[in-house]
Design an enzyme around this catalytic site. Structure first.
Site, PDB file in Angstrom:
ATOM      1  NE  ARG A 103       7.341  -0.738  -1.272  1.00 54.47           N
ATOM      2  CZ  ARG A 103       6.986   0.320  -0.530  1.00 54.47           C
ATOM      3  NH1 ARG A 103       8.148   0.343  -0.233  1.00 54.47           N
ATOM      4  NH2 ARG A 103       5.861   0.062   0.427  1.00 54.47           N
ATOM      5  CG  HIS A 130       1.832   2.893  -1.435  1.00 51.94           C
ATOM      6  ND1 HIS A 130       2.068   1.827  -1.916  1.00 51.94           N
ATOM      7  CD2 HIS A 130       2.379   3.521  -0.468  1.00 51.94           C
ATOM      8  CE1 HIS A 130       2.164   1.270   0.096  1.00 51.94           C
ATOM      9  NE2 HIS A 130       3.025   1.903   0.076  1.00 51.94           N
ATOM     10  CD  GLN A 133       0.399   4.785   3.721  1.00 57.33           C
ATOM     11  OE1 GLN A 133       1.179   4.360   3.633  1.00 57.33           O
ATOM     12  NE2 GLN A 133      -0.575   4.988   4.490  1.00 57.33           N
ATOM     13  CG  ASP A 220       4.460  10.336  -1.366  1.00 57.87           C
ATOM     14  OD1 ASP A 220       4.972  10.110  -0.599  1.00 57.87           O
ATOM     15  OD2 ASP A 220       4.208  10.046  -2.658  1.00 57.87           O
ATOM     16  CB  CYS A 260       2.577   7.500   2.649  1.00 60.36           C
ATOM     17  SG  CYS A 260       3.893   7.941   1.559  1.00 60.36           S
ATOM     18  NE  ARG A 288       0.234   0.542   5.004  1.00 58.77           N
ATOM     19  CZ  ARG A 288       1.490   0.040   3.641  1.00 58.77           C
ATOM     20  NH1 ARG A 288       2.613   1.312   3.830  1.00 58.77           N
ATOM     21  NH2 ARG A 288       1.947  -1.149   3.240  1.00 58.77           N
TER      22      ARG A 288
HETATM   23  N1  NVA Z   1       5.669   7.372  -3.253  1.00 57.58           N
HETATM   24  C1  NVA Z   1       6.790   7.611  -2.294  1.00 57.58           C
HETATM   25  C2  NVA Z   1       5.783   6.664  -1.503  1.00 57.58           C
HETATM   26  C3  NVA Z   1       6.624   5.520  -0.334  1.00 57.58           C
HETATM   27  C4  NVA Z   1       5.959   4.955   0.619  1.00 57.58           C
HETATM   28  C5  NVA Z   1       8.051   6.236  -3.082  1.00 57.58           C
HETATM   29  O1  NVA Z   1       7.517   6.024  -4.160  1.00 57.58           O
HETATM   30  O2  NVA Z   1       9.037   6.146  -2.731  1.00 57.58           O
HETATM   31  N1   CP Z   2       4.169   3.804   3.302  1.00 57.38           N
HETATM   32  C1   CP Z   2       4.981   2.692   2.854  1.00 57.38           C
HETATM   33  O1   CP Z   2       4.759   2.219   2.434  1.00 57.38           O
HETATM   34  O2   CP Z   2       6.480   2.562   3.871  1.00 57.38           O
HETATM   35  P1   CP Z   2       7.542   1.798   3.276  1.00 57.38           P
HETATM   36  O3   CP Z   2       8.527   2.515   2.085  1.00 57.38           O
HETATM   37  O4   CP Z   2       8.267   2.034   4.799  1.00 57.38           O
HETATM   38  O5   CP Z   2       7.063   0.538   2.818  1.00 57.38           O
END
Ligand code: NVA
Ligand code: CP
Length: 307
Positions: A103, A130, A133, A220, A260, A288
């Protein structure tokens, strides 16, 4: 040759459908608390350059529930934080583990990692996408509605963020009709939506209009990780884009809601919708775990077969 999962299109539609089918088996096995050992003796390494709750826990437990091991490298006290090149880290971690989940921020970091890794690399979220997800989101839709082809989904909010971009990719690949409603400043260009969504994305200014006739409404956060400096600006720009009961009243009466998570109640989604009977978000979060088990089996066992 190892294969990576960096974006949805790394798998064909047929492969995705197989993966979703295997997810149902694995979900059932988990319900029955049956022991599964398909990945015994294998290990997953996880690297997070951004925060996580769901991704970390679901991947770690997916791996251990399949009989394998999982290890999260705390980046802040790793040599990565002191400037060791990604390429060196990728090569070394490939000698320890059978797959690596990353990530990170820009997609170029993920690609650099994948290029130097000799085991499959999984995109655990970047600024641009993502995909893991989306696997859970698509599975959740299929679980409730059956076939995915032709389903109508509205995405309300940040149209250029990682979730919206992965939704567009999913629309093109699975033949969904995606209505994407965003303020102008956060809307992809027609050309970008066309390229990502293969003609399956319709752009809207008016979120209520985007909800008309859809079976699924999703959103989101307005401010993603790494964008904290823009928080005030974004809060203002996204006023009127909250998925609340009024917004949902424009969708089909049986439409349900995905998010998500983490969610900001009162911003992109109201507490009443998130906690209400039309919310599928807790199933979505659970899925997930199941879908990532299917993904890990596919990537790790196929890489071994081809080695
Ligand atoms: N768009 C959000 C998704 C979190 C799972 C982020 O990148 O923070
Ligand atoms: N939805 C998701 O990816 O959550 P986290 O940021 O908690 O991993």
């Amino acid at each position: 040759m190892k294969r990576d999962f960096l974006k949805l299109r790394d798998f064909s539609l047929g492969e995705h459908l197989e993966l979703l089918k295997r997810t149902t088996e694995l979900k059932q096995l988990r319900r029955l608390r049956k022991t599964v050992t398909t990945l015994a003796g294998r290990a997953l390494v996880l690297i997070f350059e951004k925060s996580s709750t769901r991704t970390r826990v679901s991947f770690e437990l997916a791996m251990t529930q399949l009989g394998g091991d999982a290890l999260t490298l705390p980046v802040s006290d790793s040599q990565l934080a002191r400037g060791e090149p990604l390429s060196d880290t990728a090569r070394v971690l490939s000698r320890y583990g059978d797959a690596i989940m990353v990530r990170t921020f820009g997609e170029e970091r993920l690609h650099a990692f994948a290029k130097h890794s000799t085991v499959p690399v999984i995109n655990g979220l970047t600024d641009q996408g993502h995909p893991v997800q989306l696997l859970a989101d698509l599975y959740t839709i299929g679980e409730r509605l059956g076939e995915l082809q032709g389903r109508k989904v509205a995405f309300i909010g940040d149209g250029v963020g990682n979730m919206a971009r992965s939704w567009m990719e999913a629309a093109g690949l699975f033949g969904l009709h995606l209505h994407l409603a965003s303020p102008k400043k956060f809307r992809p260009s027609v050309q970008e939506a066309e390229v990502l969504g293969g003609g399956r994305v319709k752009l809207f200014d008016n979120p209520q209009e985007a909800c008309q006739g859809v079976e699924v409404v999703t959103t989101d956060v307005w401010t993603s990780m790494g964008q904290d400096a823009e928080q005030a600006l974004r809060k203002e720009a996204f006023g009127g884009y909250c998925v609340d009961e009024e917004m949902l009243s424009h969708a089909r009466p049986e439409a349900f809601v995905l998010h998500c998570l983490p969610a900001h109640r009162g911003e992109e989604i109201s507490a009443a919708v998130l906690e209400g009977p039309r919310s599928a978000v807790w199933d979505e979060a659970e899925n997930r775990l199941h879908v990532q088990k299917a993904l890990l089996e596919k990537l790790i066992l196929e890489a071994e077969k081809e080695a």
